[in-house]
Every structure is written in C-alpha cells, then in structure tokens.
Scaffold this motif. Structure first.
Motif, PDB file in Angstrom:
ATOM      1  N   ARG A  29     -14.415  25.737 -22.712  1.00 13.10           N
ATOM      2  CA  ARG A  29     -13.871  25.446 -24.047  1.00 13.10           C
ATOM      3  C   ARG A  29     -12.746  24.424 -23.970  1.00 13.10           C
ATOM      4  NH1 ARG A  29     -14.323  31.222 -25.415  1.00 13.10           N
ATOM      5  NH2 ARG A  29     -12.302  31.403 -24.416  1.00 13.10           N
ATOM      6  N   ILE A  30     -11.899  24.553 -22.970  1.00 13.16           N
ATOM      7  CA  ILE A  30     -10.787  23.609 -22.818  1.00 13.16           C
ATOM      8  C   ILE A  30     -11.313  22.210 -22.504  1.00 13.16           C
ATOM      9  CG2 ILE A  30      -8.833  23.015 -21.327  1.00 13.16           C
ATOM     10  CD1 ILE A  30      -8.304  26.039 -21.142  1.00 13.16           C
ATOM     11  N   ILE A  31     -12.258  22.129 -21.579  1.00  8.99           N
ATOM     12  CA  ILE A  31     -12.807  20.829 -21.203  1.00  8.99           C
ATOM     13  C   ILE A  31     -13.534  20.193 -22.388  1.00  8.99           C
ATOM     14  CG2 ILE A  31     -14.526  19.698 -19.743  1.00  8.99           C
ATOM     15  CD1 ILE A  31     -13.734  21.671 -17.552  1.00  8.99           C
TER      16      ILE A  31
ATOM     17  N   SER B  63     -20.208   5.243 -16.595  1.00 13.50           N
ATOM     18  CA  SER B  63     -18.995   4.516 -16.232  1.00 13.50           C
ATOM     19  C   SER B  63     -17.808   4.942 -17.097  1.00 13.50           C
ATOM     20  CB  SER B  63     -19.229   3.016 -16.377  1.00 13.50           C
ATOM     21  OG  SER B  63     -18.035   2.307 -16.179  1.00 13.50           O
ATOM     22  N   ILE B  64     -18.049   5.135 -18.368  1.00 16.40           N
ATOM     23  CA  ILE B  64     -16.978   5.590 -19.258  1.00 16.40           C
ATOM     24  C   ILE B  64     -16.515   6.983 -18.855  1.00 16.40           C
ATOM     25  CG2 ILE B  64     -16.468   6.277 -21.643  1.00 16.40           C
ATOM     26  CD1 ILE B  64     -18.331   4.008 -22.537  1.00 16.40           C
ATOM     27  N   MET B  65     -17.476   7.832 -18.511  1.00 17.30           N
ATOM     28  CA  MET B  65     -17.126   9.187 -18.120  1.00 17.30           C
ATOM     29  C   MET B  65     -16.300   9.201 -16.827  1.00 17.30           C
ATOM     30  SD  MET B  65     -19.628  12.429 -17.402  1.00 17.30           S
ATOM     31  CE  MET B  65     -20.380  11.675 -15.982  1.00 17.30           C
ATOM     32  N   VAL B  66     -16.737   8.428 -15.835  1.00 12.96           N
ATOM     33  CA  VAL B  66     -16.070   8.452 -14.531  1.00 12.96           C
ATOM     34  C   VAL B  66     -14.740   7.706 -14.548  1.00 12.96           C
ATOM     35  CG1 VAL B  66     -16.277   7.666 -12.136  1.00 12.96           C
ATOM     36  CG2 VAL B  66     -18.193   8.803 -13.240  1.00 12.96           C
ATOM     37  N   ARG B  67     -14.677   6.561 -15.233  1.00 10.41           N
ATOM     38  CA  ARG B  67     -13.481   5.723 -15.159  1.00 10.41           C
ATOM     39  C   ARG B  67     -12.443   6.024 -16.232  1.00 10.41           C
ATOM     40  NH1 ARG B  67     -14.455  -0.258 -14.537  1.00 10.41           N
ATOM     41  NH2 ARG B  67     -12.430  -0.105 -13.537  1.00 10.41           N
ATOM     42  N   HIS B  68     -12.848   6.622 -17.350  1.00 14.56           N
ATOM     43  CA  HIS B  68     -11.903   6.797 -18.447  1.00 14.56           C
ATOM     44  C   HIS B  68     -11.668   8.258 -18.828  1.00 14.56           C
ATOM     45  CE1 HIS B  68     -11.778   2.493 -19.082  1.00 14.56           C
ATOM     46  NE2 HIS B  68     -13.104   2.470 -19.056  1.00 14.56           N
TER      47      HIS B  68
ATOM     48  N   PRO C  91     -10.519  10.905 -15.355  1.00 13.89           N
ATOM     49  CA  PRO C  91      -9.119  10.870 -14.930  1.00 13.89           C
ATOM     50  C   PRO C  91      -8.158  11.518 -15.932  1.00 13.89           C
ATOM     51  CG  PRO C  91     -10.125   8.751 -14.520  1.00 13.89           C
ATOM     52  CD  PRO C  91     -11.113   9.555 -15.312  1.00 13.89           C
ATOM     53  N   ASN C  92      -8.505  11.490 -17.214  1.00 17.80           N
ATOM     54  CA  ASN C  92      -7.661  12.142 -18.208  1.00 17.80           C
ATOM     55  C   ASN C  92      -7.881  13.656 -18.255  1.00 17.80           C
ATOM     56  OD1 ASN C  92      -6.167   9.956 -19.461  1.00 17.80           O
ATOM     57  ND2 ASN C  92      -8.172   9.214 -20.096  1.00 17.80           N
ATOM     58  N   LEU C  93      -9.010  14.125 -17.736  1.00 14.57           N
ATOM     59  CA  LEU C  93      -9.305  15.560 -17.729  1.00 14.57           C
ATOM     60  C   LEU C  93      -8.765  16.278 -16.504  1.00 14.57           C
ATOM     61  CD1 LEU C  93     -13.001  15.884 -18.926  1.00 14.57           C
ATOM     62  CD2 LEU C  93     -10.971  16.668 -20.083  1.00 14.57           C
ATOM     63  N   LEU C  94      -8.682  15.590 -15.382  1.00 12.63           N
ATOM     64  CA  LEU C  94      -8.308  16.249 -14.133  1.00 12.63           C
ATOM     65  C   LEU C  94      -6.970  16.985 -14.192  1.00 12.63           C
ATOM     66  CD1 LEU C  94      -9.639  13.846 -11.383  1.00 12.63           C
ATOM     67  CD2 LEU C  94     -10.493  16.082 -12.039  1.00 12.63           C
ATOM     68  N   PRO C  95      -5.914  16.432 -14.759  1.00 16.40           N
ATOM     69  CA  PRO C  95      -4.662  17.192 -14.810  1.00 16.40           C
ATOM     70  C   PRO C  95      -4.778  18.469 -15.644  1.00 16.40           C
ATOM     71  CG  PRO C  95      -4.247  14.872 -15.228  1.00 16.40           C
ATOM     72  CD  PRO C  95      -5.719  15.057 -15.229  1.00 16.40           C
ATOM     73  N   GLN C  96      -5.509  18.417 -16.721  1.00 16.23           N
ATOM     74  CA  GLN C  96      -5.695  19.600 -17.567  1.00 16.23           C
ATOM     75  C   GLN C  96      -6.497  20.669 -16.830  1.00 16.23           C
ATOM     76  OE1 GLN C  96      -4.084  20.081 -20.079  1.00 16.23           O
ATOM     77  NE2 GLN C  96      -5.174  21.085 -21.714  1.00 16.23           N
ATOM     78  N   ILE C  97      -7.518  20.244 -16.098  1.00 15.73           N
ATOM     79  CA  ILE C  97      -8.323  21.187 -15.321  1.00 15.73           C
ATOM     80  C   ILE C  97      -7.477  21.811 -14.222  1.00 15.73           C
ATOM     81  CG2 ILE C  97     -10.279  21.348 -13.732  1.00 15.73           C
ATOM     82  CD1 ILE C  97     -11.645  19.179 -15.420  1.00 15.73           C
ATOM     83  N   ALA C  98      -6.626  21.026 -13.574  1.00 11.19           N
ATOM     84  CA  ALA C  98      -5.773  21.553 -12.515  1.00 11.19           C
ATOM     85  C   ALA C  98      -4.771  22.566 -13.057  1.00 11.19           C
ATOM     86  CB  ALA C  98      -5.047  20.404 -11.815  1.00 11.19           C
ATOM     87  N   ALA C  99      -4.183  22.281 -14.192  1.00 12.17           N
ATOM     88  CA  ALA C  99      -3.194  23.199 -14.772  1.00 12.17           C
ATOM     89  C   ALA C  99      -3.842  24.522 -15.161  1.00 12.17           C
ATOM     90  CB  ALA C  99      -2.542  22.551 -15.990  1.00 12.17           C
TER      91      ALA C  99
END
Length: 153
Positions: A27-29, A54-59, A62-70
């Motif tokens: 749900r968060i993702i 390309s949009i998924m990998v490059r844009h 990277p914006n999702l990874l910090p949220q997933i880590a937290a």
C-alpha cells in the motif's frame, strides 16, 4: 526426516511472520508510485522518449528506495517481536536459538520466583534494545526523507 520437519517449521514461521506484512508495504509503495507518476519530471522523461522501464528505474525507483528503507526498518522491529512471541509460546523452531526460547526456558525453570532475574533480563533487554534500535532507525529515516516531518530551524 526429523531435521527436514524442523526446517519446514522454520519456513512456516517465516511465512507466518512475513506474509501478512506484504500488504502494508504494498500500500505504501503503491501510494508513492501514484504520487510520483504525476510529477513533472516523469512527464518530461516521457516527452523526451524514455521507455516505461527507463522511467521506472531512473526516476521512480530512486525516489521510492528511502521510503521502502524507512518502513522496512519498522517491519523488521515488528517481525522480531512476533518471532520472540511465537518462540516463547513454543511455536518457533526448536533448533534455532531465539530470545523467545530463552525467555520460555527461564520462565519454565522458575527464574522469576527464584530471584534469578538475569535469566529473564538478558534476553528481554536484548529484544527491547534491538527492536527499539530498528524503530528509531525507521523514525530517523522517515524524518530525513519525509518533507512533511522536517522541521525548519
């Protein structure tokens, strides 16, 4: 055969702990992806001809990874508590060392009534410290990542 049954029990414990948690993370993702999909930098990448991958990998990623880590740090703290509880009541893998098993053995031996608090204190404090560490890590990551939680000095 007995060893295979105990290893199968470990897989069952992992599934019981991990399977219900995927919906929370999904749900968060999903909400983050929907928010990022409408951002101008994604539209610009689409206009210049970037592929969806390309949009998924490059844009977006990277914006999702910090949220997933937290959120992952908070899920780990919850999983530690659940595994300790399952091992304490005897539903964990008996071949794997666990803080819950240590607490259960100390409770069965009567450590609390005998005044041997250290048998209960050591695994209890370890669970508390590790879980608290992951919760604090998740909060710190959320504070640094989430712009709504940042305080302006």
């Amino acid at each position: 055969l007995v060893l295979l049954c105990f290893r199968l029990l470990l897989v069952v414990v992992i599934a019981v702990i991990g399977f219900p948690r995927w919906a929370f993370i999904a749900r968060i993702i999903r909400s983050q992806i929907l928010a990022l999909r409408g951002r101008p930098f994604v539209d610009r990448a689409r206009v210049v001809g970037s592929s969806d991958f390309s949009i998924m990998v490059r844009h977006i990623l990277p914006n999702l990874l910090p949220q997933i880590a937290a959120n992952g740090a908070l899920v780990v703290a919850n999983a530690i508590s659940i595994e300790t509880s399952l091992s304490f009541i005897g539903l964990g893998d008996p071949l794997q060392p666990s803080w819950g098993t240590l607490l259960s053995l100390a409770q069965r031996a009567g450590a609390a009534s005998a005044g041997a608090w250290w048998y209960l204190g050591a695994p209890g404090v370890c669970v508390l410290i590790v879980s608290l560490g992951f919760v604090l890590l998740g909060n710190a990551l959320d504070d640094t990542i989430n712009p709504r939680r940042r305080t302006i000095p």
